[in-house]
Design a protein around this motif. Structure first.
Motif, PDB file in Angstrom:
ATOM      1  N   LEU A 351     -74.086 -32.957 -31.466  1.00  0.00           N
ATOM      2  CA  LEU A 351     -74.093 -31.889 -32.479  1.00  0.00           C
ATOM      3  C   LEU A 351     -74.985 -32.259 -33.662  1.00  0.00           C
ATOM      4  O   LEU A 351     -75.633 -31.390 -34.257  1.00  0.00           O
ATOM      5  N   ASP A 352     -75.033 -33.535 -33.984  1.00  0.00           N
ATOM      6  CA  ASP A 352     -75.895 -33.981 -35.084  1.00  0.00           C
ATOM      7  C   ASP A 352     -77.367 -33.777 -34.727  1.00  0.00           C
ATOM      8  O   ASP A 352     -78.170 -33.372 -35.578  1.00  0.00           O
ATOM      9  N   VAL A 353     -77.730 -34.059 -33.486  1.00  0.00           N
ATOM     10  CA  VAL A 353     -79.105 -33.826 -33.031  1.00  0.00           C
ATOM     11  C   VAL A 353     -79.437 -32.337 -33.112  1.00  0.00           C
ATOM     12  O   VAL A 353     -80.529 -31.945 -33.553  1.00  0.00           O
ATOM     13  N   ILE A 354     -78.502 -31.499 -32.704  1.00  0.00           N
ATOM     14  CA  ILE A 354     -78.732 -30.046 -32.766  1.00  0.00           C
ATOM     15  C   ILE A 354     -78.882 -29.610 -34.217  1.00  0.00           C
ATOM     16  O   ILE A 354     -79.782 -28.829 -34.565  1.00  0.00           O
ATOM     17  N   ARG A 355     -78.025 -30.124 -35.088  1.00  0.00           N
ATOM     18  CA  ARG A 355     -78.033 -29.720 -36.504  1.00  0.00           C
ATOM     19  C   ARG A 355     -79.312 -30.146 -37.202  1.00  0.00           C
ATOM     20  O   ARG A 355     -79.879 -29.391 -37.999  1.00  0.00           O
ATOM     21  N   THR A 356     -79.782 -31.353 -36.921  1.00  0.00           N
ATOM     22  CA  THR A 356     -80.936 -31.900 -37.629  1.00  0.00           C
ATOM     23  C   THR A 356     -82.261 -31.594 -36.952  1.00  0.00           C
ATOM     24  O   THR A 356     -83.322 -31.935 -37.482  1.00  0.00           O
TER      25      THR A 356
END
Length: 369
Positions: A351-356
């Motif tokens: 989710l962090d990869v998607i968010r950033t």
């Protein structure tokens, strides 16, 4: 010559009429066969994508009133955006009403569906009521485990106990353990949740009696039970539930879905609501997987149908249990990026990869082919 011509013409007409009659007969037979195939029940049922629910949103409750899937009282809650969709699989057919052969043939040709033996989905020795009860118990347990996993990840502390929920007839624990017993230990190893109970039994093995410490009506007791092996797991032959004493109220509302596969997505939804910002940056993300108190993500059934359900719902990202990757590879719909997750931390990293806007290839994924 005229006579020959007339006879020849008449014979040709007769041949055409006979050919026409044969054609109609063949067509009629084909239609009857088709209708028969559509009516005659097959020994199969069909798995297909079911409803999709956003854990950050609402869904109809038992009274058909739109209710938040996650409700938290007693702790600050932050706004969220986007979706963290949990996915379901629906079954077309059952023991009493099985699909016809035409429906089965169409499902075989549809990559979003799967054809399975009816006895596999509805075992003859399990009643519909028992199946529904098992699925509902699994859902309730998974919801509690999802809350526990989320709060553990956020460093909240809370006590937990393991309680006997059912003791089937013929179980090795029959007449030894009863519903409501709190299991405290196995051969001296303290257990406070289902994961610890399973781990202790796996170490001890089957076919030899073990001492099961319990609390019954406030009294500490010890019973000797001989575990058995069921589906590769060492078990006491009981159904148990983990009772947690959480520091605040978290209520999960999803009345019409059974089974444990929503656990991971519920845990992510709880974390999103309890922390500032949006875990996935407001994107539409779908996923599936069981979860336990420690955050371990487990495999589920119907993964291929859930991939197509996610695409139909508009998701571009999918979180799949690592142990399901062999079923995912080669069956990923166009436009869907699938992350392989073994733990809640893996899911949060995705989710962090998607968010950033990071590189999806920097994290484990299920191969496309």
């Amino acid at each position: 010559m005229a006579l020959f011509t007339d006879e020849s013409s008449e014979m040709g007409g007769s041949t055409r009429r006979r050919g026409g009659r044969k054609g109609w007969i063949v067509l009629a037979v084909a239609l009857v066969a088709g209708v028969s195939l559509g009516i005659v029940p097959s020994p199969y049922v069909i798995e297909q994508p079911g409803p999709v629910f956003n854990t950050l949103g609402t869904a109809p409750n038992a009274d058909d009133v739109e209710t938040p899937l996650i409700q938290i009282d007693g702790e600050p809650v932050y706004p969220t955006k986007g979706t963290l969709d949990l996915l379901t699989v629906s079954l077309f057919g059952n023991q009493e009403n099985r699909p016809g052969w035409l429906a089965v043939a169409a499902a075989w040709l549809d990559p979003s569906k799967a054809v399975i033996p009816v006895d596999q989905a509805f075992p003859a020795n399990v009643t519909t009521e028992q199946r529904d009860t098992q699925n509902q118990t699994a859902m309730v347990n998974s919801q509690q485990d999802a809350i526990a996993a989320a709060l553990t990840n956020l460093d909240y502390e809370y006590p937990s106990t393991v309680t006997v929920a059912d003791v089937p007839d013929g179980s090795p624990a029959a007449e030894l353990l009863v519903v409501g017993d709190v299991v405290t230990s196995v051969d001296g190893t303290t257990v406070g949740n289902i994961t610890e109970l399973r781990a202790a039994l796996q170490v001890l093995g089957a076919d030899a009696p073990v001492s099961v410490g319990i609390i019954r009506d406030g009294v500490a007791l010890t019973e000797s039970v001989t575990p058995i092996v069921n589906a590769g797991n060492v078990v006491l032959g009981i159904s148990v539930t983990t009772n947690y004493e959480f520091p605040f109220t978290v209520k999960l509302e999803l009345d019409r879905v059974g089974g444990p596969s929503a656990g991971m997505m519920f845990a992510l939804g709880i974390i999103d609501k309890l922390t500032p910002g949006e875990l996935q940056g407001g994107a539409r993300v779908a996923g599936t997987g069981t979860i336990d108190q420690t955050g371990a993500v487990g495999p589920i059934g119907g993964i291929q149908q859930k991939l197509y359900g996610a695409t139909d719902a508009g998701a571009s990202w999918f979180l799949a249990p690592a142990d399901n990757c062999d079923e995912v590879t080669g069956h990923i719909p166009d436009g869907l990026t699938v992350f392989s997750v073994a733990t809640l931390d893996d899911a949060l990293a995705a989710l962090d990869v998607i968010r950033t806007g990071g590189d999806p290839e920097s994290l484990p994924s299920c191969p496309t082919k």
